[in-house]
Each structure stands twice: as C-alpha cells, then as structure tokens.
Design an enzyme around this catalytic site. Structure first.
Site, PDB file in Angstrom:
ATOM      1  CG  ASP A   1      48.335  59.937  18.178  1.00  0.00           C
ATOM      2  OD1 ASP A   1      48.365  60.395  19.322  1.00  0.00           O
ATOM      3  OD2 ASP A   1      48.525  60.604  17.162  1.00  0.00           O
TER       4      ASP A   1
ATOM      5  CG  ASP B   1      48.121  63.977  11.054  1.00  0.00           C
ATOM      6  OD1 ASP B   1      47.672  62.894  11.461  1.00  0.00           O
ATOM      7  OD2 ASP B   1      49.335  64.207  10.948  1.00  0.00           O
TER       8      ASP B   1
END
Length: 436
Positions: free
Chosen positions: A121, A319
């Site tokens: 990411d 997350d």
C-alpha cells in the site's frame, strides 16, 4: 484497468462468512520455510497478496499442492537459494510487502535471507528497521545495496538474545520470532506485537516443536530448538473484513449476519462500532447487525467529542480507521479520527467530500467527521482506489450513495478481499466488475 460499477441505495440482507485473515496467512505461509516436513494450512484467502506469496514460495522450490479452494500443503525440503539473488526475485519480491517475512525463516534455517525493498500500500513510510535490528541482535550481518534497494542478512548461526523492540511491529515481531525459534539459546522479545495473528503464528510454531512462552503478551520468550516438524494449521477469520461488513450494514441501513467471526479474537472492534451507535448482537460465534434508520455517536463522559485512534493490540487496529471514518459520515454527531501510524492513509477523504460528506482533514493524521444522520445521502461519483482499506471504504460509500458510482484500480481491493463482488451480490448489492 478493471473497475467496479456500483448502483447505490439498496439494502442488503442475508449471511456473509469472512475469509481467512490476510495478515495471518502471510505470516504462517512464510513459516513453512522453517521445516523440510509437510505443512498443511486451511482457510487461506484467495486474494492477490496471498497468491503472490504462494507463487514466490513455489519459485523458491517449496512444493505447493492445493487440496481444496482454501487448503494447501507446503513442503520446503528442496529450497533453491539461488532464486534469492536472481533478477526475477527482485521483481517478484518488490511487489509484495509480506515477502519481507521470508527473511527470518531463511536466515534461521539456511544462514542467509535476502529481500528487495517490499511494495504494498502507498500509505506512507513503513520502516524495516525493527526487522533487521532484531536479526543483528541474534548475530546476523546486515548489508544493503542502495542502488538496487536490496537487503540482506547472513549468519553462520544465530544466538539467542534479549531485545527491546523500538516499535511493536507485527511483521517485525513475526520475522524475529521465526528467526529465533532455531537460534542457539534463549531469546526474549519485549514490546513484541501481540495481535491474534502473532498468537496464531506462535501457536503454529509451538505445534511444530518450537518453545515459545508468553503468547498473547508483549514479552515473548523463545528457547531455540534444533529443528521443526510439519503441522496442520487453520487461519482465523479476517477481523478487518468483519469490521468492513459491520460498517457496510450500518451505512446501507441493512440487516445482515456475519458468520463464524471468532468473537474472542476481535478485541475492541465490536465495542468501537458500538461507540458510534451501531447495534450489534453476539449470537454464538456470529454477529447479527439489525437494520437501523440512524445511529448516534457517543461523546466522552465529560461531553467532549469522541476520538477514535489506532494503537498496538489490544488497541484498535489501524486497518479499520478508514472504514470507521466512512461510517461516521452518516452517523448523528461528530467524531475525530486520529490515524497515528500512517501519514497518507486519510488522503482518500477528498473523494468523500466530493460525494457530499462533511469531513475536515485537519492534517495527514487527523480528520473530523460531522455526521449527516442519513438526512442527506452521499452522491455517486467516479473514484480510484489508492490502497486496500481506502478502497473498501469508498466501496461502502458507493453502496450507500444515490446513483451509480465507478471505482477504478480495484486490484487494490482484490489484494485484500476475496471475490468481493460476487459475495456482495449474494446479499443484494448492485455491483458489477468490468475488466479492461
């Protein structure tokens, strides 16, 4: 470039079962390198990041056999260490952040481990210092090729050591534990991560013959052994996916049941959703979310605005902060979302603002959300997924919005969510995948 086309405004209903945990799967898959014996792992999610790691293991010489949709056997009895120094490995390893965790097992068993700077990411800096400082403590020699961005550690043998980690890194803890299980002597790791993923890895290693105590705490003690044997292991359900479905139900005013969630491993997740007003009910090992026309954010007991921030386990996982932010846009009340760990993870809020959300991005780490209490729906738009968690958050926003939205770069979502379009279609979502 593949895309999702989502027609928003429909309620969902039915049951959905979470996939296996991505973050755990990446760890336990690397652990198969610690033994020449056969290891069987079930509930492996069929997602891009996990499949890339399985491919890398195969290129390393691990014998991989798929027994069913989610169950594999792995046998690392003929490892090709030359692959580690090949141009192909530099390409394969750099596309996956989870590949960093092959270094600890390879170092422990074969005396060397190499890795290109991992990808993943684009959410800000994600340091590798904790990993390599741990290996050095165990007696490894570290080198870094700056031009090729290639890391390496080597050691004739590893020796147990006492160490205090500079951060409670989940992947760093996993990597050091996997190196220490075959080291000579005793290793203690203080400020170790203690997420359920780490607990699962330690339980798996102990079933293989490792001697790890303190599992579930931030102080791990590892007595090195000469070798490990094979085992059978099952991956936990993915807590991030479970949180995603809770948020999706609230945003779409839907009633759904999330099956087999391993409730005792969810930590604060249910409680934090309840703090922003979402009703959820434990039914055995399932979560039932009833249909709600509105949900109200709780203030702190002194009346001040609620702050939701991430922290090492058992704190709230980073997350799920992106999902929490999106869900708050339709709540009654206001909340401050504080993303401490990654400085780029909140930059997707500009798309939510385009959709009509009332969000103030205070700085790269903090956003204030003024909830609209479902009185004003989000508007459909066209957007691009920047990372896994922002991608699923934008998808949740699109499912609740008026009109038809399009999300590009959906490979980012596919990296973390298995067959998400067909699974959501099964509970009533109007979502279509269109390949380029």
């Amino acid at each position: 470039m593949a895309k999702f086309v989502i027609e928003g405004g429909y309620k969902l209903s039915g049951e959905i079962t979470p996939q296996g945990a991505k973050n755990e799967a990446l760890q336990v898959l690397c652990a198969v390198l610690l033994t020449p014996e056969k290891v069987t792992i079930s509930n492996i999610p069929n997602i891009i990041d996990v499949n890339k790691l399985i491919y890398v293991l195969g290129e390393l010489g691990v014998k991989v056999e798929r027994l069913s949709e989610d169950t594999y056997t792995f046998q690392a009895d003929e490892i090709n260490l030359d692959y580690l120094e090949s141009d192909q490995f530099k390409k394969d390893g750099s596309s996956l952040r989870g590949s960093i965790m092959i270094v600890g097992p390879l170092l422990a068993r074969f005396g060397k481990g190499y890795i290109p700077r991992p990808g993943g990411d684009k959410i800000g800096r994600r340091r590798l210092d904790t990993h390599f400082e741990g290996f050095i403590k165990l007696g490894a020699t570290f080198r870094y090729n700056k031009d090729e961005k290639f890391y390496g550690v080597e050691a004739e043998y590893l020796t147990g050591a006492d160490m205090l980690l500079d951060e409670a890194s989940v992947t760093g803890t996993a990597n050091i534990v996997m190196a220490a299980v075959l080291a000579k002597g005793i290793t203690t790791i203080y400020n170790a991560a203690c997420e359920p993923y780490i607990q699962q890895l330690c339980k798996m290693l102990n079933s293989m013959g490792a001697k790890i105590t303190g599992v579930g705490s931030n102080l791990l003690t590892i007595e090195g052994v000469n070798n490990l044997k094979g085992c059978t292991h099952r991956v936990l359900p993915d807590m991030i996916e479970i949180g995603s479905w809770i948020g999706m139900a609230a945003m779409t005013k839907s009633s759904i049941t999330i099956k087999n969630v391993s409730w005792n491993d969810l930590g604060l997740i249910p409680r934090i959703f309840q703090k922003i007003g979402i009703n959820l009910e434990r039914r055995g090992d399932d979560i039932f979310i009833p249909e709600q026309e509105s949900y109200e954010i709780q203030n702190f007991i002194d009346g001040s605005i609620l702050t939701i921030s991430d922290a090492p386990w058992p704190g709230f996982t980073p997350d799920l902060l992106s999902i929490m932010l999106v869900v708050a846009t339709q709540a009654k009340g206001s909340v401050l979302i504080h993303q401490k760990m990654f400085e780029s993870r909140l930059f997707f809020v500009d798309k939510l603002i385009d959709m009509g959300a009332k969000v103030i991005l205070c700085d790269p780490h903090r956003a204030t959300v003024i909830g609209m209490n479902h009185e004003s729906s989000l508007n459909a738009t066209t957007m691009t997924s920047p990372d896994i968690r922002a991608g699923i958050s934008l998808l949740i926003a699109a499912l609740s919005a008026k009109g038809t939205s399009t999300i590009y770069n959906i490979e980012q979502i596919d990296r973390g969510y298995q067959n998400i379009d067909t699974r959501l279609q099964a509970i009533g979502a109007k979502i279509t995948r269109i390949d380029a």
